[in-house]
Design a protein around this motif. Structure first.
Motif, PDB file in Angstrom:
ATOM      1  N   PRO A   1     -73.088  38.915 -15.799  1.00 19.63           N
ATOM      2  CA  PRO A   1     -71.991  38.829 -14.823  1.00 19.63           C
ATOM      3  C   PRO A   1     -70.647  39.037 -15.508  1.00 19.63           C
ATOM      4  CG  PRO A   1     -72.816  36.648 -15.346  1.00 19.63           C
ATOM      5  CD  PRO A   1     -73.712  37.625 -16.059  1.00 19.63           C
ATOM      6  N   LEU A   2     -69.703  39.604 -14.762  1.00 20.66           N
ATOM      7  CA  LEU A   2     -68.353  39.820 -15.280  1.00 20.66           C
ATOM      8  C   LEU A   2     -67.323  38.967 -14.545  1.00 20.66           C
ATOM      9  CD1 LEU A   2     -68.291  43.715 -15.728  1.00 20.66           C
ATOM     10  CD2 LEU A   2     -68.692  41.972 -17.461  1.00 20.66           C
ATOM     11  N   ASP A   3     -67.754  37.865 -13.902  1.00 21.77           N
ATOM     12  CA  ASP A   3     -66.813  37.021 -13.165  1.00 21.77           C
ATOM     13  C   ASP A   3     -66.271  35.914 -14.059  1.00 21.77           C
ATOM     14  OD1 ASP A   3     -69.387  37.490 -12.337  1.00 21.77           O
ATOM     15  OD2 ASP A   3     -69.408  35.985 -10.804  1.00 21.77           O
ATOM     16  N   ALA A   4     -65.301  35.207 -13.509  1.00 20.25           N
ATOM     17  CA  ALA A   4     -64.644  34.133 -14.251  1.00 20.25           C
ATOM     18  C   ALA A   4     -65.616  33.009 -14.580  1.00 20.25           C
ATOM     19  CB  ALA A   4     -63.466  33.591 -13.456  1.00 20.25           C
ATOM     20  N   THR A   5     -66.444  32.650 -13.622  1.00 17.24           N
ATOM     21  CA  THR A   5     -67.402  31.566 -13.854  1.00 17.24           C
ATOM     22  C   THR A   5     -68.811  32.128 -13.757  1.00 17.24           C
ATOM     23  OG1 THR A   5     -67.388  31.015 -11.500  1.00 17.24           O
ATOM     24  CG2 THR A   5     -65.868  29.814 -12.898  1.00 17.24           C
ATOM     25  N   PRO A   6     -69.659  31.828 -14.717  1.00 19.54           N
ATOM     26  CA  PRO A   6     -71.017  32.377 -14.689  1.00 19.54           C
ATOM     27  C   PRO A   6     -71.836  31.926 -13.477  1.00 19.54           C
ATOM     28  CG  PRO A   6     -70.518  31.402 -16.826  1.00 19.54           C
ATOM     29  CD  PRO A   6     -69.383  31.075 -15.909  1.00 19.54           C
ATOM     30  N   GLN A   7     -71.497  30.795 -12.867  1.00 18.02           N
ATOM     31  CA  GLN A   7     -72.243  30.304 -11.718  1.00 18.02           C
ATOM     32  C   GLN A   7     -71.942  31.095 -10.444  1.00 18.02           C
ATOM     33  OE1 GLN A   7     -70.217  28.367 -13.591  1.00 18.02           O
ATOM     34  NE2 GLN A   7     -71.716  27.300 -14.840  1.00 18.02           N
TER      35      GLN A   7
ATOM     36  N   GLY B   1     -69.417  38.261  -8.052  1.00 16.49           N
ATOM     37  CA  GLY B   1     -68.653  39.192  -8.876  1.00 16.49           C
ATOM     38  C   GLY B   1     -69.453  40.414  -9.294  1.00 16.49           C
ATOM     39  N   PHE B   2     -68.843  41.203 -10.150  1.00 17.21           N
ATOM     40  CA  PHE B   2     -69.487  42.413 -10.655  1.00 17.21           C
ATOM     41  C   PHE B   2     -70.471  42.064 -11.767  1.00 17.21           C
ATOM     42  CE2 PHE B   2     -65.142  43.837  -9.392  1.00 17.21           C
ATOM     43  CZ  PHE B   2     -65.527  44.514  -8.259  1.00 17.21           C
ATOM     44  N   LYS B   3     -71.414  42.980 -11.992  1.00 22.60           N
ATOM     45  CA  LYS B   3     -72.414  42.781 -13.040  1.00 22.60           C
ATOM     46  C   LYS B   3     -72.476  44.008 -13.937  1.00 22.60           C
ATOM     47  CE  LYS B   3     -75.428  39.758 -10.417  1.00 22.60           C
ATOM     48  NZ  LYS B   3     -76.749  39.562  -9.851  1.00 22.60           N
ATOM     49  N   LEU B   4     -72.616  43.775 -15.225  1.00 23.22           N
ATOM     50  CA  LEU B   4     -72.846  44.836 -16.196  1.00 23.22           C
ATOM     51  C   LEU B   4     -74.350  45.009 -16.348  1.00 23.22           C
ATOM     52  CD1 LEU B   4     -72.039  46.776 -18.520  1.00 23.22           C
ATOM     53  CD2 LEU B   4     -72.016  44.775 -20.013  1.00 23.22           C
ATOM     54  N   LYS B   5     -74.837  46.230 -16.131  1.00 17.80           N
ATOM     55  CA  LYS B   5     -76.266  46.520 -16.277  1.00 17.80           C
ATOM     56  C   LYS B   5     -76.420  47.583 -17.361  1.00 17.80           C
ATOM     57  CE  LYS B   5     -78.964  46.914 -12.654  1.00 17.80           C
ATOM     58  NZ  LYS B   5     -79.516  47.334 -11.346  1.00 17.80           N
ATOM     59  N   ILE B   6     -77.203  47.254 -18.382  1.00 17.76           N
ATOM     60  CA  ILE B   6     -77.505  48.203 -19.452  1.00 17.76           C
ATOM     61  C   ILE B   6     -79.014  48.312 -19.550  1.00 17.76           C
ATOM     62  CG2 ILE B   6     -77.262  48.752 -21.899  1.00 17.76           C
ATOM     63  CD1 ILE B   6     -74.825  46.889 -21.962  1.00 17.76           C
ATOM     64  N   THR B   7     -79.517  49.534 -19.536  1.00 19.62           N
ATOM     65  CA  THR B   7     -80.949  49.776 -19.681  1.00 19.62           C
ATOM     66  C   THR B   7     -81.162  50.708 -20.863  1.00 19.62           C
ATOM     67  OG1 THR B   7     -81.199  49.600 -17.277  1.00 19.62           O
ATOM     68  CG2 THR B   7     -83.057  50.506 -18.498  1.00 19.62           C
ATOM     69  N   VAL B   8     -82.053  50.295 -21.763  1.00 16.27           N
ATOM     70  CA  VAL B   8     -82.400  51.082 -22.947  1.00 16.27           C
ATOM     71  C   VAL B   8     -83.830  51.565 -22.778  1.00 16.27           C
ATOM     72  CG1 VAL B   8     -82.688  51.002 -25.459  1.00 16.27           C
ATOM     73  CG2 VAL B   8     -80.829  49.724 -24.387  1.00 16.27           C
ATOM     74  N   SER B   9     -84.066  52.837 -23.090  1.00 18.85           N
ATOM     75  CA  SER B   9     -85.414  53.394 -22.941  1.00 18.85           C
ATOM     76  C   SER B   9     -86.391  52.733 -23.903  1.00 18.85           C
ATOM     77  CB  SER B   9     -85.389  54.908 -23.185  1.00 18.85           C
ATOM     78  OG  SER B   9     -84.992  55.172 -24.517  1.00 18.85           O
ATOM     79  N   LYS B  10     -87.666  52.828 -23.577  1.00 12.01           N
ATOM     80  CA  LYS B  10     -88.675  52.138 -24.385  1.00 12.01           C
ATOM     81  C   LYS B  10     -88.779  52.678 -25.801  1.00 12.01           C
ATOM     82  CE  LYS B  10     -92.158  54.552 -21.738  1.00 12.01           C
ATOM     83  NZ  LYS B  10     -93.269  54.333 -20.832  1.00 12.01           N
ATOM     84  N   ASP B  11     -88.341  53.925 -26.035  1.00 12.51           N
ATOM     85  CA  ASP B  11     -88.368  54.458 -27.399  1.00 12.51           C
ATOM     86  C   ASP B  11     -87.088  54.116 -28.186  1.00 12.51           C
ATOM     87  OD1 ASP B  11     -86.546  56.110 -26.167  1.00 12.51           O
ATOM     88  OD2 ASP B  11     -87.591  57.977 -26.610  1.00 12.51           O
ATOM     89  N   ILE B  12     -86.178  53.395 -27.561  1.00 13.60           N
ATOM     90  CA  ILE B  12     -84.915  52.925 -28.151  1.00 13.60           C
ATOM     91  C   ILE B  12     -84.111  54.099 -28.727  1.00 13.60           C
ATOM     92  CG2 ILE B  12     -83.856  51.156 -29.623  1.00 13.60           C
ATOM     93  CD1 ILE B  12     -86.456  49.679 -29.557  1.00 13.60           C
TER      94      ILE B  12
ATOM     95  N   SER C   1     -62.203  41.234 -15.552  1.00 16.49           N
ATOM     96  CA  SER C   1     -63.521  41.867 -15.647  1.00 16.49           C
ATOM     97  C   SER C   1     -63.522  42.943 -16.739  1.00 16.49           C
ATOM     98  CB  SER C   1     -63.920  42.494 -14.315  1.00 16.49           C
ATOM     99  OG  SER C   1     -64.108  41.500 -13.335  1.00 16.49           O
ATOM    100  N   GLN C   2     -62.422  43.675 -16.860  1.00 21.49           N
ATOM    101  CA  GLN C   2     -62.312  44.680 -17.912  1.00 21.49           C
ATOM    102  C   GLN C   2     -62.374  44.024 -19.291  1.00 21.49           C
ATOM    103  OE1 GLN C   2     -58.661  46.842 -17.277  1.00 21.49           O
ATOM    104  NE2 GLN C   2     -59.153  47.218 -15.134  1.00 21.49           N
ATOM    105  N   ASP C   3     -61.623  42.932 -19.459  1.00 20.83           N
ATOM    106  CA  ASP C   3     -61.615  42.224 -20.735  1.00 20.83           C
ATOM    107  C   ASP C   3     -62.998  41.665 -21.064  1.00 20.83           C
ATOM    108  OD1 ASP C   3     -58.934  42.790 -21.005  1.00 20.83           O
ATOM    109  OD2 ASP C   3     -58.265  40.795 -20.341  1.00 20.83           O
ATOM    110  N   LYS C   4     -63.681  41.140 -20.071  1.00 25.73           N
ATOM    111  CA  LYS C   4     -65.014  40.579 -20.311  1.00 25.73           C
ATOM    112  C   LYS C   4     -66.003  41.682 -20.678  1.00 25.73           C
ATOM    113  CE  LYS C   4     -68.162  37.056 -18.919  1.00 25.73           C
ATOM    114  NZ  LYS C   4     -68.528  36.063 -17.949  1.00 25.73           N
ATOM    115  N   PHE C   5     -65.883  42.844 -20.042  1.00 22.93           N
ATOM    116  CA  PHE C   5     -66.740  43.982 -20.391  1.00 22.93           C
ATOM    117  C   PHE C   5     -66.551  44.351 -21.858  1.00 22.93           C
ATOM    118  CE2 PHE C   5     -66.745  48.617 -21.053  1.00 22.93           C
ATOM    119  CZ  PHE C   5     -68.103  48.854 -20.942  1.00 22.93           C
TER     120      PHE C   5
END
Length: 113
Positions: free
Chosen positions: A45-51, A55-66, A93-97
């Motif tokens: 999450p990229l919001d002020a409070t994790p609970q 808010g917005f979410k950062l999603k990163i996906t890495v392939s299985k062969d890395i 949110s930019q700073d947290k990213f």
């Protein structure tokens, strides 16, 4: 969105790629979980409070062969990519990213391109 050697989120000026020394255990140590397809995914999450669930979410996906990755910042439900860099109202949110990405760079997972 297809896997690429370098990736960035919508509106960001910095691109990232996987560090050549990144391994499966490096991904798991940094919070990535293995998907049913064998890829590795991180959602933060990229919001002020994790609970907070709206808010917005950062999603990163890495392939299985890395070798390749994809990343995006999405709405709370994860269905639509958003650009948090278009105005200064999303400064926190930019700073947290950048904070999250810098942490992963310092741990040898990514490098800036």
């Amino acid at each position: 969105m297809a896997f690429e050697k370098t990736a960035t989120v919508l509106g960001a000026k910095t691109s990232y790629r996987l560090h050549p020394d990144a391994k499966r255990y490096t991904l798991r140590d940094n919070g990535f979980t293995e998907t049913n397809g064998g890829n590795y995914q991180l959602i933060r999450p990229l919001d002020a409070t994790p609970q907070s669930k709206e808010g917005f979410k950062l999603k990163i996906t890495v392939s299985k062969d890395i070798q390749t990755l994809k990343m995006s910042i999405t709405t709370a439900n994860g269905l639509k990519a958003v650009n948090i860099f278009k105005d200064d109202r999303q400064k926190m949110s930019q700073d947290k990213f950048y904070f999250l990405m810098d942490g992963m760079i310092s741990r040898g997972l990514f490098e800036k391109v």
